[in-house]
Scaffold this motif. Structure first.
Motif, mmCIF file in Angstrom:
data_model
loop_
_atom_site.group_PDB
_atom_site.id
_atom_site.type_symbol
_atom_site.label_atom_id
_atom_site.label_comp_id
_atom_site.label_asym_id
_atom_site.label_seq_id
_atom_site.Cartn_x
_atom_site.Cartn_y
_atom_site.Cartn_z
ATOM 1 N N LEU A 272 0.816 -1.210 0.000
ATOM 2 C CA LEU A 272 0.000 0.000 0.000
ATOM 3 C C LEU A 272 0.852 1.262 0.000
ATOM 4 C CD1 LEU A 272 -2.799 -1.027 2.528
ATOM 5 C CD2 LEU A 272 -2.757 -1.257 0.067
ATOM 6 N N SER A 273 1.725 1.367 -0.968
ATOM 7 C CA SER A 273 2.552 2.555 -1.093
ATOM 8 C C SER A 273 2.002 3.447 -2.192
ATOM 9 C CB SER A 273 4.001 2.176 -1.401
ATOM 10 O OG SER A 273 4.079 1.436 -2.607
ATOM 11 N N GLY A 274 2.439 4.690 -2.196
ATOM 12 C CA GLY A 274 2.066 5.606 -3.255
ATOM 13 C C GLY A 274 0.567 5.879 -3.310
ATOM 14 N N PHE A 275 0.008 5.783 -4.513
ATOM 15 C CA PHE A 275 -1.401 6.120 -4.718
ATOM 16 C C PHE A 275 -2.321 5.158 -3.976
ATOM 17 C CE2 PHE A 275 -5.361 6.143 -7.226
ATOM 18 C CZ PHE A 275 -5.664 7.488 -7.127
ATOM 19 N N ASP A 276 -1.911 3.886 -3.856
ATOM 20 C CA ASP A 276 -2.739 2.914 -3.124
ATOM 21 C C ASP A 276 -2.932 3.345 -1.673
ATOM 22 O OD1 ASP A 276 -2.988 1.392 -5.365
ATOM 23 O OD2 ASP A 276 -1.474 -0.090 -4.801
ATOM 24 N N GLN A 277 -1.871 3.864 -1.083
ATOM 25 C CA GLN A 277 -1.955 4.306 0.302
ATOM 26 C C GLN A 277 -2.929 5.477 0.445
ATOM 27 O OE1 GLN A 277 1.836 5.530 1.861
ATOM 28 N NE2 GLN A 277 1.199 5.324 3.994
ATOM 29 N N VAL A 278 -2.873 6.420 -0.500
ATOM 30 C CA VAL A 278 -3.796 7.556 -0.477
ATOM 31 C C VAL A 278 -5.227 7.084 -0.690
ATOM 32 C CG1 VAL A 278 -4.412 9.713 -1.626
ATOM 33 C CG2 VAL A 278 -2.005 9.131 -1.281
ATOM 34 N N THR A 279 -5.419 6.152 -1.637
ATOM 35 C CA THR A 279 -6.760 5.636 -1.918
ATOM 36 C C THR A 279 -7.369 4.977 -0.688
ATOM 37 O OG1 THR A 279 -6.163 5.242 -4.235
ATOM 38 C CG2 THR A 279 -8.071 4.055 -3.378
ATOM 39 N N LYS A 280 -6.587 4.162 -0.002
ATOM 40 C CA LYS A 280 -7.116 3.458 1.172
ATOM 41 C C LYS A 280 -7.444 4.436 2.300
ATOM 42 C CE LYS A 280 -6.464 -0.635 4.038
ATOM 43 N NZ LYS A 280 -7.852 -1.082 3.739
ATOM 44 N N ARG A 281 -6.613 5.475 2.446
ATOM 45 C CA ARG A 281 -6.895 6.452 3.496
ATOM 46 C C ARG A 281 -8.186 7.201 3.207
ATOM 47 N NH1 ARG A 281 -7.721 7.293 8.371
ATOM 48 N NH2 ARG A 281 -7.490 9.458 9.070
ATOM 49 N N TRP A 282 -8.396 7.602 1.940
ATOM 50 C CA TRP A 282 -9.633 8.277 1.594
ATOM 51 C C TRP A 282 -10.826 7.346 1.758
ATOM 52 C CZ3 TRP A 282 -10.792 13.125 1.410
ATOM 53 C CH2 TRP A 282 -9.797 14.070 1.135
ATOM 54 N N ASP A 284 -11.062 5.057 4.023
ATOM 55 C CA ASP A 284 -11.326 5.002 5.462
ATOM 56 C C ASP A 284 -12.047 6.263 5.945
ATOM 57 O OD1 ASP A 284 -10.136 2.513 5.722
ATOM 58 O OD2 ASP A 284 -8.158 3.333 6.184
ATOM 59 N N VAL A 285 -11.600 7.425 5.474
ATOM 60 C CA VAL A 285 -12.174 8.685 5.939
ATOM 61 C C VAL A 285 -13.609 8.847 5.443
ATOM 62 C CG1 VAL A 285 -12.006 11.193 5.789
ATOM 63 C CG2 VAL A 285 -9.945 9.829 6.169
ATOM 64 N N ILE A 291 -20.390 5.739 7.607
ATOM 65 C CA ILE A 291 -20.904 4.657 8.450
ATOM 66 C C ILE A 291 -21.151 5.150 9.864
ATOM 67 C CG2 ILE A 291 -20.335 2.404 9.443
ATOM 68 C CD1 ILE A 291 -18.752 1.810 6.902
ATOM 69 N N LEU A 292 -20.267 6.023 10.358
ATOM 70 C CA LEU A 292 -20.433 6.560 11.714
ATOM 71 C C LEU A 292 -21.729 7.351 11.826
ATOM 72 C CD1 LEU A 292 -19.230 6.953 14.540
ATOM 73 C CD2 LEU A 292 -18.040 8.967 13.666
ATOM 74 N N VAL A 293 -22.001 8.201 10.840
ATOM 75 C CA VAL A 293 -23.246 8.976 10.860
ATOM 76 C C VAL A 293 -24.452 8.054 10.708
ATOM 77 C CG1 VAL A 293 -24.589 10.714 9.623
ATOM 78 C CG2 VAL A 293 -22.141 11.062 10.004
ATOM 79 N N LEU A 294 -24.344 7.088 9.808
ATOM 80 C CA LEU A 294 -25.461 6.175 9.544
ATOM 81 C C LEU A 294 -25.813 5.347 10.771
ATOM 82 C CD1 LEU A 294 -27.354 4.997 7.304
ATOM 83 C CD2 LEU A 294 -25.590 3.270 6.894
ATOM 84 N N LEU A 295 -24.799 4.899 11.496
ATOM 85 C CA LEU A 295 -25.031 3.995 12.628
ATOM 86 C C LEU A 295 -25.019 4.712 13.970
ATOM 87 C CD1 LEU A 295 -22.866 0.891 11.589
ATOM 88 C CD2 LEU A 295 -25.302 1.294 11.234
ATOM 89 N N ASN A 377 -11.118 5.000 15.909
ATOM 90 C CA ASN A 377 -9.731 4.655 15.583
ATOM 91 C C ASN A 377 -9.455 4.802 14.096
ATOM 92 O OD1 ASN A 377 -10.309 2.323 18.037
ATOM 93 N ND2 ASN A 377 -8.497 3.620 18.213
ATOM 94 N N VAL A 378 -10.467 4.482 13.282
ATOM 95 C CA VAL A 378 -10.299 4.592 11.830
ATOM 96 C C VAL A 378 -10.140 6.050 11.418
ATOM 97 C CG1 VAL A 378 -11.435 4.250 9.601
ATOM 98 C CG2 VAL A 378 -11.515 2.448 11.323
ATOM 99 N N LEU A 379 -11.010 6.912 11.938
ATOM 100 C CA LEU A 379 -10.960 8.320 11.560
ATOM 101 C C LEU A 379 -9.707 9.006 12.083
ATOM 102 C CD1 LEU A 379 -14.711 9.305 12.020
ATOM 103 C CD2 LEU A 379 -13.486 8.808 9.902
ATOM 104 N N SER A 380 -9.173 8.528 13.207
ATOM 105 C CA SER A 380 -7.949 9.114 13.746
ATOM 106 C C SER A 380 -6.696 8.586 13.060
ATOM 107 C CB SER A 380 -7.858 8.853 15.253
ATOM 108 O OG SER A 380 -7.725 7.462 15.508
ATOM 109 N N GLY A 381 -6.850 7.585 12.176
ATOM 110 C CA GLY A 381 -5.722 7.066 11.419
ATOM 111 C C GLY A 381 -4.994 5.911 12.057
#
Length: 475
Positions: A272-282, A284-285, A291-295, A377-381
């Motif tokens: 998960l380096s480079g663009f993959d890392q950015v994609t996964k972080r977005w 999660d956010v 999901i947090l708002v929904l639940l 924990n997810v939103l805090s990274g």
């Protein structure tokens, strides 16, 4: 067969015949549809001739690019069909796009185009099947095989021989071992291949036309010996290859890259380096916040139930191991009695019908609702929505801690831990009271790390929502 000369052009000639046959199928399929369409195509067939010619040329070129004629698919039907169909679908897409761009689609019959696409696809599959069957039969008779001798009858040479014997797709017939040591100095052979002599015997066999290729299987540390062997074989008119050292066999499946002119094996990529890392972080956010708002009403109800059921705090926080073995405190709804809480150094996983679990806690754990606060924990990274589940540092399987059982256990910390993961949706969820369960969980975690994709994360999240809330393994 070792005494008759081999024609090294036969395999290439068979592949050339395969190319010609498939190009002919594409052409004849179009011609067949022209004949079947009759007068409906009009008297001028030049447009159809041009389209057919372009289709044949484009398919031939694309089939080369996709590897439809590579050695590894000449004897394997499933992979061959996949590449052939991919090439033909791309060809038809190209022709349709071309006709659209040049506004020429009205000049062609739709019936002819559809029939050509279908007939050619079926003809290509049938032709490739017949060619694979024919070439496989010839290969079994040794027609395409090169006669290969292994110089080096030690452990390295035997491993090379075993690898070749275990891969029947290779166009190789092993002749035997040669070595510059006497038989009494060689280890016992585990491979059923004869020992045929020393370097003089090998060069004599090459001169007699009985060997097409030599694989040198000697330890790389013996540099002087390797150079001497290479110099002796350099004057012979056969292909000489150097087998990997013993240590290299463990990483034979790893990709080879060039550092300038220096070849190097890639043992492990940073996940998960480079663009993959950015994609996964977005991912999660954005998804985590949604999901947090929904639940949030569900989480509010859970918090109220925990507070009313037993005295103590609503949330439970405990140290977990995360990315790069760093530690963080995980958020969960409290599901156990406060007096049953354990220090971080003495963690025992919850068992089925564990008397430490409260009434509400039992429902929360069975439905996995106790995990919902980990969205913080997810939103805090500190965590991701999907990843290997975080374990407490002192958790044990049987009588041993996790890292004492598996040397590569820490590899699961190369990515952020997740609320759910590939192991969990594959049935390896809950208590790891045996070493076998830990091994299976680690196997799935490493598979996820090596094969991550956004679509895989979405699939895991959907499957989690559909099945894991009511998993029988949660307690």
């Amino acid at each position: 067969m070792a005494n008759r000369p081999q024609n090294l052009l036969l395999l290439d000639l068979a592949a050339l015949l395969m190319r010609a046959a498939e190009a002919g199928v594409v052409m004849l399929s179009s011609l067949a549809m022209v004949i079947l369409s009759g007068d409906r195509l009009g008297p001028d067939l030049s447009n159809y001739q041009n389209a057919t010619l372009v289709g044949v040329i484009f398919y031939a070129g694309l089939a080369e690019v996709t590897g439809a004629y590579d050695v590894d698919v000449r004897f394997t039907l499933r992979q061959a069909w996949r590449r052939v169909i991919t090439s033909w679908l791309a060809t038809t897409t190209f022709l349709l796009t071309l006709s659209f761009l040049f506004k020429a689609s009205e000049q062609y019959s739709r019936g002819w185009a559809i029939g050509w696409a279908i007939f050619a696809a079926g003809g290509l599959c049938l032709t490739r099947a017949l060619m694979v069957i024919w070439m496989t039969r010839l290969k079994r008779r040794g027609v395409f095989n090169q006669r290969v001798a292994i110089f080096g009858a030690g452990a390295q040479g035997q491993r090379v021989a075993r690898y070749i014997q275990d891969h029947p797709k290779l166009t190789i017939t092993l002749v035997g071992f040669y070595d510059d040591r006497t038989p009494d100095r060689l280890p016992a052979r585990e491979i059923d291949l004869p020992f045929l002599g020393a370097m003089n015997d090998l060069t004599a066999a090459i001169r007699a036309g009985g060997i097409d290729q030599v694989i040198v299987a000697l330890p790389w540390l013996a540099e002087a010996r390797l150079q001497k062997v290479a110099a002796s074989l350099a004057v012979t008119p056969v292909r000489i290859r150097l087998a990997p050292d013993l240590a290299s066999f463990a990483f034979a499946h790893r990709p080879l890259v060039m550092l300038g002119d220096l070849p190097a094996l890639t043992l492990f990529e940073r996940p998960l380096s480079g663009f993959d890392q950015v994609t996964k972080r977005w991912e999660d956010v954005i998804l985590g916040a949604f999901i947090l708002v929904l639940l949030s009403p569900v989480m509010l109800a859970c918090a109220l139930a925990v507070k009313l059921d037993s005295p103590g705090p609503i949330f439970f926080r405990q140290w977990r191991e995360g990315f790069n073995n760093s530690r963080f405190r995980i958020w969960k709804f409290r599901s156990m009695r406060v007096e049953a809480a354990q220090p971080d150094g003495q963690i025992n996983q919850a068992k089925r019908d564990d008397d430490r679990v409260t009434r509400v806690g039992r429902l929360l754990r069975r439905t996995s609702l106790d995990e919902l606060p980990q969205l913080f924990n997810v939103l805090s990274g500190e965590m991701s929505l999907v990843g290997p589940r975080p374990h407490a540092p002192t958790t044990r399987a049987g009588e041993r801690m996790f890292h004492e059982i598996i040397d590569t256990y820490a590899a699961r910390h190369n990515v952020k831990p997740g609320i759910t993961g590939w192991a969990q949706v594959s049935g390896w969820r809950g208590e790891t009271e045996t070493e076998e369960k830990l091994l299976k969980r680690l196997e799935h975690d490493l598979h996820y790390i090596e094969n991550w994709s956004l679509s895989l994360d979405i699939y895991i999240l959907i499957k989690t929502a559909a099945t894991q809330f009511f998993s029988k393994m949660a307690h």
